[in-house]
Design a protein around this motif. Structure first.
Motif, PDB file in Angstrom:
ATOM      1  N   SER A  92       0.933  -1.339  -0.219  1.00 57.01           N
ATOM      2  CA  SER A  92       0.142  -0.016   0.123  1.00 57.01           C
ATOM      3  C   SER A  92       0.858   1.269  -0.145  1.00 57.01           C
ATOM      4  O   SER A  92       0.522   2.449   0.289  1.00 57.01           O
ATOM      5  CB  SER A  92      -0.896   0.003   1.152  1.00 57.01           C
ATOM      6  OG  SER A  92      -1.749  -1.241   1.212  1.00 57.01           O
ATOM      7  N   PRO A 136      -3.492  -5.759   1.620  1.00 60.78           N
ATOM      8  CA  PRO A 136      -4.747  -6.143   1.297  1.00 60.78           C
ATOM      9  C   PRO A 136      -4.643  -7.073   0.068  1.00 60.78           C
ATOM     10  O   PRO A 136      -5.475  -7.603  -0.534  1.00 60.78           O
ATOM     11  CB  PRO A 136      -5.131  -4.556   0.435  1.00 60.78           C
ATOM     12  CG  PRO A 136      -3.543  -4.186   0.491  1.00 60.78           C
ATOM     13  CD  PRO A 136      -3.011  -4.639   1.707  1.00 60.78           C
ATOM     14  N   GLN A 152      -4.554   6.792  -3.884  1.00 57.85           N
ATOM     15  CA  GLN A 152      -5.000   5.617  -3.234  1.00 57.85           C
ATOM     16  C   GLN A 152      -5.764   6.041  -2.036  1.00 57.85           C
ATOM     17  O   GLN A 152      -5.317   7.126  -1.374  1.00 57.85           O
ATOM     18  CB  GLN A 152      -4.046   4.853  -2.864  1.00 57.85           C
ATOM     19  CG  GLN A 152      -4.376   3.597  -1.920  1.00 57.85           C
ATOM     20  CD  GLN A 152      -3.077   2.753  -1.559  1.00 57.85           C
ATOM     21  OE1 GLN A 152      -3.055   1.880  -2.263  1.00 57.85           O
ATOM     22  NE2 GLN A 152      -2.625   2.987  -0.572  1.00 57.85           N
ATOM     23  N   GLN A 200      -7.208   4.672   1.886  1.00 54.27           N
ATOM     24  CA  GLN A 200      -7.484   3.393   2.628  1.00 54.27           C
ATOM     25  C   GLN A 200      -8.282   4.217   3.792  1.00 54.27           C
ATOM     26  O   GLN A 200      -8.036   5.133   4.358  1.00 54.27           O
ATOM     27  CB  GLN A 200      -6.222   3.029   3.284  1.00 54.27           C
ATOM     28  CG  GLN A 200      -5.572   2.224   2.333  1.00 54.27           C
ATOM     29  CD  GLN A 200      -4.196   1.342   2.955  1.00 54.27           C
ATOM     30  OE1 GLN A 200      -3.704   1.886   3.871  1.00 54.27           O
ATOM     31  NE2 GLN A 200      -3.907   0.003   2.756  1.00 54.27           N
ATOM     32  N   LYS A 242     -11.133  -2.821   6.749  1.00 52.48           N
ATOM     33  CA  LYS A 242     -10.591  -1.915   6.058  1.00 52.48           C
ATOM     34  C   LYS A 242     -10.862  -1.780   4.319  1.00 52.48           C
ATOM     35  O   LYS A 242     -10.522  -3.064   3.977  1.00 52.48           O
ATOM     36  CB  LYS A 242      -8.847  -2.286   6.415  1.00 52.48           C
ATOM     37  CG  LYS A 242      -7.895  -1.233   5.446  1.00 52.48           C
ATOM     38  CD  LYS A 242      -6.557  -1.354   5.924  1.00 52.48           C
ATOM     39  CE  LYS A 242      -5.830  -2.407   5.632  1.00 52.48           C
ATOM     40  NZ  LYS A 242      -4.350  -2.636   5.736  1.00 52.48           N
ATOM     41  N   THR A 302      -9.316  -0.348   0.731  1.00 46.85           N
ATOM     42  CA  THR A 302      -8.302   0.284  -0.070  1.00 46.85           C
ATOM     43  C   THR A 302      -8.717   0.099  -1.519  1.00 46.85           C
ATOM     44  O   THR A 302      -9.078  -0.805  -2.110  1.00 46.85           O
ATOM     45  CB  THR A 302      -7.000  -0.568   0.080  1.00 46.85           C
ATOM     46  OG1 THR A 302      -6.665  -1.092   1.370  1.00 46.85           O
ATOM     47  CG2 THR A 302      -5.982  -0.128  -0.620  1.00 46.85           C
TER      48      THR A 302
END
Length: 915
Positions: A106, A116, A565, A567, A576, A578
């Motif tokens: 990430s 993820p 991105q 999160q 969570k 993402t």
């Protein structure tokens, strides 16, 4: 008045001195050995433990307060300080693998278990336990990771199929810098990578990773991080030696040395330098079995039984002419020609072992300067240079000797708490690198021009009453003999002469400039963790026409990408999300969007049992080779990159049997070419091809990670994943044949002139890089488990299942080149402290047989079982670790790929100081 001021200063200074708290102690590992380079910190100050594990920390805090002890790969320990001059002893325990912190998935720190996507990791402790001769070799023991072992220094790492030694679908980074060779567009193992002494950790993301890392992160990405001299200073070194055992040659010794020097001058300035060198015999390629030609397969026959023999590791025998065509060119009467056998005759080639010195070596050096303007890690400037020079053998379309190659990199990077900005340059110089196939062809021409050789063969054949053995012996008179001064002189002339001038030399100095940046808004936006970034790269292609169509001018092209991105955690941080998207654009192709969505859900409040699911896409811009190749691969054959502009750049003059020449362009390969297989079958079918474009993959993945407590001091780690990939516009080779003269009828058949050209052998064979219309899917499962037995024995077991689903009817002439075993099982067993200061480790790997497809040769790779092991002894008094080990201890030699050297066994002893 002055006395009062002095008194006040004295009182304040005394107060400060009195308020200062001093803490001393020693840090140990779980085997009670002194632990160096552990960080001991409070909220305000920090120090690092010395080589004997001791430390002294002075702080302005007054007891009670808490001290943290941290080290990479070990659990963080907290100690309560109750009084001044406290002395503490801390034992650090190794972190469990799923609790390790990673950043590649990430671009932000997170536990492996919370990543993820699927991720594999190797840390400092894993490197010490490694059974392979280097940390990079040890990557093959990770779940779902494969290694193509070309030689001691060149191993090509891959995951999830579809690669050969030249793996352009897998990206490799060192401290964020791509280590690919500019001309090749892929990383040649660890040749431009890290010294084992400087490795902090290694992370591998199997599968598509384009959403964050852009083009070419198609099969996966490998991220290596080095040790920062602010945190790891001092001098460390290693010496490795042993011998390499293979049936093709005598047992040969190898040598491998390295030194790392790092110094922290102050809280603001630090520097480091690394030097490594190895000299090791390469795996000898000595297979003389007969083949059906370049890119074909092994078939029956040998030089004595087959006049059209083309040996696997024999070069120069690719030059083939029909005996009747030779007679026709010589002007013999038709009645005489009719009496001759309708047979092809190939020239007598030279074996690879007579052309190359298999002494592989590599010298690698890097140095960096680190500056922290404010004396904290919140902002750091890094200047880095890296160089690599050496010799090795590389197998691509042909076999190449990379002799005296040089790769160099220069980097400047600005690293902040929430951002980085870096720029770097990478350039390569091919030195005296050369194509071994063309060495063989040129040696034959130096001995005797082919027109003369075939003429003498024909005359002797007729005079001997049809004896091919006599004919060949006669034509081979005055042949250059390996080992003679004349042979060596000719060999050196050919190596130094470019391919474009009748030699075999590659004169490449391709380079690229790259810049990328990332910013994390986590301190500015509280809704979630938002990151944005981008990259830009400019290629300068300069092979002087020996690899690419750049004989008359260099080729320049660029590309850029931007991404974002988010999160966000929900449900008390148990869920969570993402989400990321990237847009990339290259000069020759339309832009590509690469989205990714991943969801993690913790089944428990401690986040020790996590389910995950992800959807992501990947894409790959065609490499420089696939866009701009103009490489001659045989007497009348070429491999052509098919970027639209390259079709006009490619122009060759083909020599016909009657001595005339014809001009063939890249456009001809698209407008009047026939599928090679159809021509050989006697029923030419027009080739329907288009210029190359990016390939894409859509990947679906689910997984489960779990940390299960088996007892108070033992746990079981589980990591299970499954994926399904769908490919579009898969880049593949397509072999076509262009008649040197003639054209097409309105029905797409060869006209009379083209028919005559094909019948007489007046044609040019071209391997095109293009996109397949085939429906291709792949899927697989990975299962990994790690635990301890009998309190201190580490046990690990993983299994990988990989399968390709290919509808051959959608593209009958397409070879997907999955090149991956369907089943792989890997097992690890060891104890780092079996007895005081003595540990051992064993790794074994089994894989099923599978089909290998490449532009060099196709064939079945047999199943194999590999056993590696090591025993190590620590000698704390001299800060040393000794290790004795070996790889492939069963001694069963194996081919990594058809045409490669057969891999034998390696036995080593190493001495590492201050690791």
């Amino acid at each position: 008045m002055h006395k009062k001021v002095l008194a006040f200063i004295f009182i304040m200074a005394s107060a400060v001195i009195y308020a200062q708290t001093t803490i001393t102690g020693t840090i140990y590992d779980e085997y009670l050995e002194p632990f160096s380079n552990a960080v001991i910190k409070t909220t305000n100050e920090q120090v690092v433990s010395g080589a004997d594990g001791s430390f002294t920390l002075k702080t302005s805090l007054t007891p009670p307060f808490t001290v943290q002890v941290l080290a990479v790969g070990y659990r963080t320990e907290e100690v309560q300080i109750s009084q001044n001059n406290d002395e503490i002893n801390v034992i650090l325990k190794e972190n469990i693998a799923l609790d390790e912190v990673v950043i590649s998935a990430s671009r932000s720190p997170e536990r492996v278990i919370e990543s993820p996507v699927t991720i594999e990791r190797m840390g400092i402790a894993d490197i010490k336990r490694n059974t392979s001769v280097s940390f990079y070799d040890g990557l093959t023991n990770l779940k779902g990771i494969e290694s193509r072992e070309a030689n001691y220094g060149f191993k090509s790492i891959n995951s999830r199929g579809f690669s050969t030694f030249d793996n352009t679908r897998f990206v490799q980074l060192v401290d964020g810098v791509e280590t690919s060779i500019p001309a090749l567009n892929f990383s040649a193992g660890n040749i431009v990578g890290l010294s084992e002494l400087d490795v902090k950790d290694v992370e591998v993301l199997p599968g598509a990773s384009s959403a964050l890392y852009g083009a070419n992160a198609f099969n996966g990405i490998l991220l290596m991080r080095s040790k920062n001299p602010f945190d790891y200073d001092g001098i460390s070194t290693y010496i490795k030696t042993g011998y390499i055992s293979q049936q093709a040659t005598d047992t040969e010794a190898f040598y491998d040395v390295g030194i790392r020097m790092a110094h922290k001058f102050s809280d603001k300035l630090a520097a480091k330098a690394n030097f490594t060198y190895f000299d090791a015999e390469e795996w000898h390629a000595t297979n003389i079995a007969n083949t059906s030609g370049v890119g074909g397969e092994i078939i029956a026959g040998d030089r004595n039984s087959n006049t059209d023999y083309d040996g696997v590791n024999v070069y120069g025998d690719e030059f083939t002419v029909g005996l009747r065509q030779v007679a026709q060119a010589a002007g013999l009467p038709a009645a005489v020609i009719a009496t001759l056998p309708n047979a092809n005759i190939s020239r007598t080639g030279y074996e690879e072992r007579d052309m190359v010195n298999y002494d592989g070596n590599n010298l690698k050096f890097d140095a960096s300067l680190h500056y922290r303007p404010w004396g904290t890690e919140d902002f750091e400037i890094v200047l880095n240079s890296r160089f690599s020079r050496g010799n090795n053998i590389y197998q691509g379309t042909n076999r190449f000797s990379q002799k005296d190659y040089l790769v160099q990199q220069y980097r400047i990077e600005f690293i902040g708490k929430n951002f980085f900005l870096r720029g770097y340059y990478t350039g390569n110089d091919s030195g005296r690198s050369h194509d071994l196939r063309f060495v063989g062809i040129a040696l034959n021409e130096a001995s005797k021009p082919s027109n003369q050789w075939f003429g003498e063969y024909l005359a002797a054949f007729i005079a001997s009453g049809g004896n091919h053995g006599v004919a060949r012996t006669t034509a081979d008179n005055n042949r250059l003999q390996p080992g003679t001064p004349a042979y060596e002189a000719a060999l050196n002339r050919i190596i130094d002469a470019p391919i474009t001038e009748g030699g075999a030399g590659l004169k490449d100095q391709t380079s690229f400039y790259h810049a990328d940046a990332n910013y994390n808004f986590k301190d500015l936006i509280k809704f979630g963790e938002i990151q944005v970034g981008g990259s830009y790269r400019k290629h300068i292609v300069n092979s002087n026409g020996t690899l690419f169509t750049d004989k008359d001018s260099k080729i320049n092209f660029d590309m850029f990408g931007i991404y974002a991105q988010l999160q966000k955690k929900f449900l008390e941080d148990r869920l969570k999300f993402t989400g990321s998207v990237r847009y990339d654009k290259s000069k020759n192709f339309s832009g590509n969007f690469s989205p990714r969505i991943a969801i993690n859900y913790a089944l428990d409040e401690s986040n020790d049992h996590i389910l995950r699911a992800s959807y992501q896409t990947g894409f790959r811009n065609p490499s420089i080779l696939e866009q701009y190749f103009g490489l001659r691969t045989g007497p009348n054959s070429y491999i052509l990159g098919t970027a639209d502009e390259n079709l006009d750049r490619f122009v060759v003059n083909a020599t016909n049997r009657n001595g005339s020449t014809s001009s063939i362009t890249g456009r001809d390969a698209f407008s009047r070419a026939f599928l090679a297989t159809s021509v050989r079958n006697g029923a030419p079918v027009r080739a329907e091809v288009a210029p190359i474009k990016p390939e894409t993959v859509t990947s679906y993945e689910i997984g489960y990670r779990s940390i299960v407590g088996l007892s108070s001091d033992n746990i079981l780690e589980l990591d299970i994943n499954a994926y399904y990939n769908q490919y579009n516009d898969f880049v593949a080779f397509k072999n076509v044949i262009v008649p040197n003269y003639g054209g097409l009828t309105p029905a797409g058949q060869p006209d009379a002139s083209a028919t005559a050209a094909l019948a007489s052998g007046d044609f040019t064979e071209i391997t095109l890089n293009t996109n397949s219309l085939a429906d291709i899917n792949s899927y697989g499962v990975g299962i990994g488990a790690n635990t301890k037995v009998f309190s201190s024995f580490n046990v690990g077991l993983n299994y990988t299942y990989s399968k390709m689903d290919f509808n051959r009817a959608s593209d009958p002439n397409f070879s997907p080149g999955f090149n991956t075993p369907e089943h792989q099982v890997k097992f690890m067993f060891g104890n780092p402290n079996l007895f005081k200061n003595i540990g051992f480790n064993v790794n074994t790997r089994w894989q099923s047989d599978y089909l290998w497809e490449s532009s060099f040769l196709n064939g079945t790779i047999d199943s194999r079982l590999i056993l590696d092991a090591q025993v190590n002894y620590r000698l704390p008094a001299i800060k040393s670790r000794f290790k004795i080990g070996g790889t492939n201890l069963t001694g069963q030699e194996y081919f990594v790929a058809p045409g490669s050297g057969k891999v034998g066994s390696l036995y080593y002893i190493s001495w590492t100081i201050n690791d």
